[in-house]
Motif scaffolding. Structure first.
Motif, short mmCIF file in Angstrom:
data_model
loop_
_atom_site.label_atom_id
_atom_site.label_comp_id
_atom_site.label_asym_id
_atom_site.label_seq_id
_atom_site.Cartn_x
_atom_site.Cartn_y
_atom_site.Cartn_z
N ASN A 31 -1.24 83.79 56.98
CA ASN A 31 -2.32 84.16 57.81
C ASN A 31 -3.59 84.78 57.17
O ASN A 31 -4.39 85.27 57.49
CB ASN A 31 -1.79 85.72 58.67
N ASP A 32 -3.49 84.15 55.74
CA ASP A 32 -4.70 84.59 54.90
C ASP A 32 -5.59 83.25 54.96
O ASP A 32 -5.02 82.19 54.33
CB ASP A 32 -4.31 84.61 53.48
N PRO A 33 -6.89 83.18 55.56
CA PRO A 33 -7.47 81.98 55.76
C PRO A 33 -7.74 81.37 54.47
O PRO A 33 -7.97 80.15 54.42
CB PRO A 33 -8.76 82.54 56.45
N ARG A 34 -8.03 81.95 53.38
CA ARG A 34 -8.54 81.45 52.12
C ARG A 34 -7.49 80.63 51.46
O ARG A 34 -7.77 79.52 51.09
CB ARG A 34 -8.85 82.57 51.40
N THR A 35 -6.49 81.14 51.83
CA THR A 35 -5.36 80.37 50.92
C THR A 35 -4.99 79.21 51.89
O THR A 35 -4.82 78.29 51.12
CB THR A 35 -3.90 81.52 51.07
N ILE A 36 -5.00 79.35 53.12
CA ILE A 36 -4.89 78.01 53.90
C ILE A 36 -5.90 77.12 53.59
O ILE A 36 -5.69 75.81 53.31
CB ILE A 36 -4.60 78.28 55.09
N GLU A 37 -7.06 77.39 53.36
CA GLU A 37 -8.20 76.36 53.18
C GLU A 37 -8.00 75.96 51.84
O GLU A 37 -8.29 74.51 51.65
CB GLU A 37 -9.59 77.22 53.23
N LEU A 38 -7.74 76.74 50.66
CA LEU A 38 -7.78 76.09 49.48
C LEU A 38 -6.55 74.96 49.46
O LEU A 38 -6.36 74.18 48.54
CB LEU A 38 -7.52 77.30 48.42
N GLY A 39 -5.27 75.25 50.18
CA GLY A 39 -4.33 74.34 50.25
C GLY A 39 -4.60 73.10 51.09
O GLY A 39 -3.86 72.34 51.06
N GLY A 40 -6.01 73.11 51.49
CA GLY A 40 -6.32 71.77 52.42
C GLY A 40 -5.88 71.89 53.67
O GLY A 40 -6.12 70.47 54.25
N ASP A 41 -5.65 72.88 54.28
CA ASP A 41 -5.22 72.82 55.66
C ASP A 41 -6.30 73.57 56.57
O ASP A 41 -7.05 74.49 55.95
CB ASP A 41 -3.92 73.43 55.96
N GLU A 42 -6.35 73.29 57.83
CA GLU A 42 -7.45 74.06 58.67
C GLU A 42 -6.56 75.57 59.16
O GLU A 42 -5.65 75.47 59.37
CB GLU A 42 -7.56 73.26 59.76
N PHE A 43 -7.37 76.40 58.89
CA PHE A 43 -6.64 77.67 59.24
C PHE A 43 -6.46 77.99 60.58
O PHE A 43 -7.58 77.95 61.41
CB PHE A 43 -7.65 79.07 58.68
#
Ligand SMILES: CC(C)(COP(=O)(O)OP(=O)(O)OC[C@H]1O[C@@H](n2cnc3c(N)ncnc32)[C@H](O)[C@@H]1OP(=O)(O)O)[C@@H](O)C(=O)NCCC(=O)NCCS
Length: 200
Positions: A31-43
């Motif tokens: 549920n951390d948007p930055r973590t998900i975005e850096l991982g290449g996925d859409e939050f």
């Protein structure tokens, strides 16, 4: 909760099979948007039920060639992240690597690079992987730095292929070959124990 099962040991991290007891912490990380975005996925915000629904088929071994692990900080075996090797077992012996250190406070402390080294050693020695690939983004220097320190090298870029928080970024392609992986990058500390587990 009982001490988690651990199979792969480094000096400061240990890796073991993912399990449903991790659902609360996995849900927090997802549920951390930055973590998900850096991982290449859409939050997208996710509930624990959604995380469980994604995890259970993997734990049942329904995705061929997928080997997922929880990462724990030593010595207290505190869960700090997840990592996986995908597409293992094809005739090409080429697989793909992914990792997340879940809490921003645990990043930049060497955990990611060490967990990557431990899992590369396992993939090369035990899973028969010959070439490990990954991709990340040019606006993620911590990831590029951690992967380089673990033994990956950049092999090319797909220019302007991602949009991360409104910024246009290159996709950075990296590889690590078994025969070029330094022997001293093997696991250290306690002897490595491989347990078969349905989470693998
Ligand atoms: C990418 C990730 C797994 C790396 O793990 P980590 O524990 O943070 O990485 P480490 O501390 O082992 O190594 C980071 C390296 O990058 C360097 N680094 C960190 N921030 C940096 C920055 N802003 N600029 C340049 N280098 C940086 C560190 O100095 C370190 O290199 P060094 O040990 O040679 O000094 C972790 O940061 C993470 O999960 N991030 C969020 C999600 C993500 O990016 N996933 C990966 C998508 S491919």
């Amino acid at each position: 909760m009982d001490a988690p099962r651990v199979n792969l040991w480094g000096r400061r991290v240990a890796l073991g099979p993912l399990h449903l007891g991790l659902l609360p912490v996995l849900t927090r990380w997802e549920n951390d948007p930055r973590t998900i975005e850096l991982g290449g996925d859409e939050f997208q915000p996710v509930t624990e039920e959604v995380v469980r629904a994604r995890l259970e088929p993997l734990l049942r071994g329904e995705r061929a060639g997928w080997h997922g692990f929880a990462i724990y900080a030593l010595p207290d075996l505190r869960p700090i992240g997840v990592a996986n090797v995908r597409d293992v077992g094809t005739p090409h012996r080429t697989a793909e690597f992914g990792i997340t250190i879940g809490d921003p406070a645990d990043r930049g402390r060497g955990y990611g690079a060490e967990a990557t080294r431990v899992l590369l050693r396992y993939a090369f020695d035990e899973l028969g992987v010959h070439t490990m690939l990954l991709d990340t983004v040019s606006v993620n220097p911590a990831a590029i730095g951690a992967y380089q320190r673990a033994g990956f090298r950049e092999i090319g870029r797909i220019r302007q292929a991602r949009r991360i928080g409104g910024i246009v970024a290159d996709v950075v392609l990296m590889e690590c070959l078994a025969r070029e992986f330094p022997a001293e990058a093997a696991t250290a500390g306690k002897p490595r124990q491989i347990a078969t587990n349905s989470a693998h």
